[in-house]
Motif scaffolding. Sequence first.
Motif, PDB file in Angstrom:
ATOM      1  N   ARG A 117      49.378  36.142  40.694  1.00  0.00           N
ATOM      2  CA  ARG A 117      49.520  34.750  41.139  1.00  0.00           C
ATOM      3  C   ARG A 117      50.377  34.671  42.397  1.00  0.00           C
ATOM      4  NH1 ARG A 117      49.892  33.881  35.253  1.00  0.00           N
ATOM      5  NH2 ARG A 117      48.201  32.480  34.574  1.00  0.00           N
ATOM      6  N   ARG A 118      51.292  35.625  42.513  1.00  0.00           N
ATOM      7  CA  ARG A 118      52.172  35.662  43.676  1.00  0.00           C
ATOM      8  C   ARG A 118      51.367  35.837  44.967  1.00  0.00           C
ATOM      9  NH1 ARG A 118      56.952  39.907  43.030  1.00  0.00           N
ATOM     10  NH2 ARG A 118      55.094  41.078  42.517  1.00  0.00           N
ATOM     11  N   ALA A 119      50.285  36.608  44.896  1.00  0.00           N
ATOM     12  CA  ALA A 119      49.444  36.837  46.070  1.00  0.00           C
ATOM     13  C   ALA A 119      48.879  35.523  46.592  1.00  0.00           C
ATOM     14  CB  ALA A 119      48.309  37.799  45.730  1.00  0.00           C
ATOM     15  N   LEU A 120      48.456  34.664  45.676  1.00  0.00           N
ATOM     16  CA  LEU A 120      47.925  33.375  46.092  1.00  0.00           C
ATOM     17  C   LEU A 120      49.041  32.452  46.571  1.00  0.00           C
ATOM     18  CD1 LEU A 120      45.548  31.384  46.335  1.00  0.00           C
ATOM     19  CD2 LEU A 120      46.192  30.551  44.067  1.00  0.00           C
ATOM     20  N   ALA A 121      50.123  32.383  45.806  1.00  0.00           N
ATOM     21  CA  ALA A 121      51.207  31.452  46.137  1.00  0.00           C
ATOM     22  C   ALA A 121      51.760  31.716  47.534  1.00  0.00           C
ATOM     23  CB  ALA A 121      52.319  31.556  45.096  1.00  0.00           C
ATOM     24  N   PHE A 122      51.973  32.985  47.868  1.00  0.00           N
ATOM     25  CA  PHE A 122      52.541  33.282  49.179  1.00  0.00           C
ATOM     26  C   PHE A 122      51.510  33.179  50.295  1.00  0.00           C
ATOM     27  CE2 PHE A 122      56.027  34.756  46.608  1.00  0.00           C
ATOM     28  CZ  PHE A 122      57.134  34.449  47.388  1.00  0.00           C
ATOM     29  N   SER A 123      50.235  33.367  49.992  1.00  0.00           N
ATOM     30  CA  SER A 123      49.189  33.131  50.991  1.00  0.00           C
ATOM     31  C   SER A 123      49.139  31.653  51.363  1.00  0.00           C
ATOM     32  CB  SER A 123      47.829  33.589  50.461  1.00  0.00           C
ATOM     33  OG  SER A 123      47.809  34.985  50.248  1.00  0.00           O
ATOM     34  N   LEU A 124      49.247  30.795  50.371  1.00  0.00           N
ATOM     35  CA  LEU A 124      49.259  29.356  50.628  1.00  0.00           C
ATOM     36  C   LEU A 124      50.482  28.946  51.431  1.00  0.00           C
ATOM     37  CD1 LEU A 124      48.176  28.137  47.073  1.00  0.00           C
ATOM     38  CD2 LEU A 124      46.772  28.050  49.146  1.00  0.00           C
ATOM     39  N   GLU A 125      51.630  29.530  51.087  1.00  0.00           N
ATOM     40  CA  GLU A 125      52.870  29.163  51.770  1.00  0.00           C
ATOM     41  C   GLU A 125      52.925  29.711  53.194  1.00  0.00           C
ATOM     42  OE1 GLU A 125      57.716  29.594  51.120  1.00  0.00           O
ATOM     43  OE2 GLU A 125      56.336  29.776  49.430  1.00  0.00           O
ATOM     44  N   ASN A 126      52.507  30.960  53.377  1.00  0.00           N
ATOM     45  CA  ASN A 126      52.638  31.599  54.679  1.00  0.00           C
ATOM     46  C   ASN A 126      51.553  31.214  55.668  1.00  0.00           C
ATOM     47  OD1 ASN A 126      54.981  33.084  54.068  1.00  0.00           O
ATOM     48  ND2 ASN A 126      53.788  34.667  53.045  1.00  0.00           N
ATOM     49  N   PHE A 127      50.356  30.924  55.186  1.00  0.00           N
ATOM     50  CA  PHE A 127      49.248  30.667  56.090  1.00  0.00           C
ATOM     51  C   PHE A 127      48.781  29.212  56.111  1.00  0.00           C
ATOM     52  CE2 PHE A 127      49.089  35.225  55.314  1.00  0.00           C
ATOM     53  CZ  PHE A 127      49.014  35.702  56.618  1.00  0.00           C
TER      54      PHE A 127
ATOM     55  N   MET B 233      45.910  26.836  41.003  1.00  0.00           N
ATOM     56  CA  MET B 233      46.316  28.208  41.294  1.00  0.00           C
ATOM     57  C   MET B 233      45.450  29.213  40.545  1.00  0.00           C
ATOM     58  SD  MET B 233      50.063  30.011  40.903  1.00  0.00           S
ATOM     59  CE  MET B 233      50.320  29.324  39.262  1.00  0.00           C
ATOM     60  N   ASP B 234      45.236  29.000  39.253  1.00  0.00           N
ATOM     61  CA  ASP B 234      44.439  29.949  38.479  1.00  0.00           C
ATOM     62  C   ASP B 234      42.963  29.860  38.855  1.00  0.00           C
ATOM     63  OD1 ASP B 234      46.800  30.646  37.338  1.00  0.00           O
ATOM     64  OD2 ASP B 234      46.237  30.180  35.276  1.00  0.00           O
ATOM     65  N   GLY B 235      42.542  28.699  39.323  1.00  0.00           N
ATOM     66  CA  GLY B 235      41.164  28.577  39.794  1.00  0.00           C
ATOM     67  C   GLY B 235      40.903  29.464  41.002  1.00  0.00           C
ATOM     68  N   LEU B 236      41.874  29.545  41.913  1.00  0.00           N
ATOM     69  CA  LEU B 236      41.726  30.364  43.115  1.00  0.00           C
ATOM     70  C   LEU B 236      42.146  31.817  42.889  1.00  0.00           C
ATOM     71  CD1 LEU B 236      43.213  27.876  45.754  1.00  0.00           C
ATOM     72  CD2 LEU B 236      40.790  28.427  45.410  1.00  0.00           C
ATOM     73  N   GLY B 237      43.081  32.030  41.978  1.00  0.00           N
ATOM     74  CA  GLY B 237      43.695  33.341  41.817  1.00  0.00           C
ATOM     75  C   GLY B 237      42.782  34.434  41.325  1.00  0.00           C
ATOM     76  N   GLY B 238      41.639  34.093  40.763  1.00  0.00           N
ATOM     77  CA  GLY B 238      40.701  35.117  40.312  1.00  0.00           C
ATOM     78  C   GLY B 238      40.221  36.014  41.431  1.00  0.00           C
ATOM     79  N   ALA B 239      40.341  35.574  42.674  1.00  0.00           N
ATOM     80  CA  ALA B 239      39.910  36.365  43.826  1.00  0.00           C
ATOM     81  C   ALA B 239      40.622  37.705  43.902  1.00  0.00           C
ATOM     82  CB  ALA B 239      40.146  35.574  45.110  1.00  0.00           C
ATOM     83  N   PHE B 240      41.808  37.793  43.293  1.00  0.00           N
ATOM     84  CA  PHE B 240      42.614  39.013  43.374  1.00  0.00           C
ATOM     85  C   PHE B 240      42.523  39.867  42.095  1.00  0.00           C
ATOM     86  CE2 PHE B 240      44.810  35.683  45.899  1.00  0.00           C
ATOM     87  CZ  PHE B 240      44.620  36.247  47.160  1.00  0.00           C
ATOM     88  N   ALA B 241      41.525  39.627  41.283  1.00  0.00           N
ATOM     89  CA  ALA B 241      41.452  40.240  39.948  1.00  0.00           C
ATOM     90  C   ALA B 241      41.330  41.761  39.966  1.00  0.00           C
ATOM     91  CB  ALA B 241      40.283  39.640  39.166  1.00  0.00           C
TER      92      ALA B 241
END
Length: 389
Positions: free
Chosen positions: A198-208, A252-260
């Motif tokens: 989940r961290r991968a998504l959270a920081f992608s949203l924050e940084n980009f 977040m969980d809806g998008l986070g599957g991309a990093f599975a």
Amino acid sequence: MRQRAFISVVRSIGYALAAYLSWSEIGLSTPRDTAVQIFNRLNGIPPSAERLDQLEALVAAGDLRGAALAAINDPRGSFYNVTLKDVVSRWTNPDNSPRVPLNDFTATVIGMVRDSIPFNQVLSGDILYTGTTTGVPAYSLANNNHYQFLDTQAAPLQTALTRQTQSQQTGALPAAAIAGVLSTRGFGDAFYKAGTNRRALAFSLENFLCKPLDTLQDTTRPDFRIRRDVTRAPGGDSSLFRNRCAGCHSGMDGLGGAFAFYDFNDVNGTLLYTAGTVQPKMNRNATEFPDGFVTTDDSWTNLWTQGQNVNVGWAGASDGKGAKSLGEALTNTDAFATCMAKKAVEALCIRPVVNADDILAVSEIAKSFKQNNYDLKGVYADAAIHCSK
């Protein structure tokens, strides 16, 4: 003859005075002072006499953007080695610290800016920048030795980086895994290590997108994608889940599957990708709520295209598979362009974007960013001009 010479001198003085007044009227000092300001904003050091003369001439001719780009391309390379490196390094770690070693994430962003590669490829492109300094160790997904050597040798990033492709350099990553900086070792070390990705998504949203997760909270979104490790009654209170937890986790969980399929082995320091096989951590703690969502592939769906988060300016696909397609979705948003402009203005003006002039400047720079094929170098040039007023 003397009279003609006298008139010529008077006219020259008049022209110079008129030029000075015109610069003053638009909030700038003399062209030379403005040239110094632009150079200092971008490089953090004074220009050489030769460079200052060049920039002054461009500014006097009204070509402020040309002056800013010349300052960026100064042979001493301070913009790339110091200014830009400081900004990008913050994106590579959860602590938002610039005091971290150079890595493939940072080097790739710096190379893309230097070469004016469309920056909307940063989360999806088959791009990697490596160093060409004599004696540099080979690039590896198992360690950061290559970039630590460049750091130790103070390699000039303006000239020492060469564009490669991840598909050729990594070897271990299949084509489906490659997603710009999202599939670099540096990103994996910071955001795939441990946790549940989940961290991968959270920081992608924050940084980009400049969207910290709590700013995206929306309790009106359906919760069918929330995983089993999230209790539906924290502290025995089911209303707390519905009124708080679901606000973030639904989207977040809806998008986070991309990093599975991604993980990072902290024991041997290697970025991992298991094509077709979900990493076990994606379904850990299944007994918290057994009826929750089970991740079976790397599909993602965007539940934030409706509700309050339409203001992100989503465009293109609202669902897909893998980090590459998610990266494309994120960089196609209005928020991405605005965020890149905002970060540039904050870095060069050395202040948060809160006043009306800065907010307007960010809007105009973001618009130009998209119109100019997502050239991030131009964003910093425009930000330097704004911050020099």
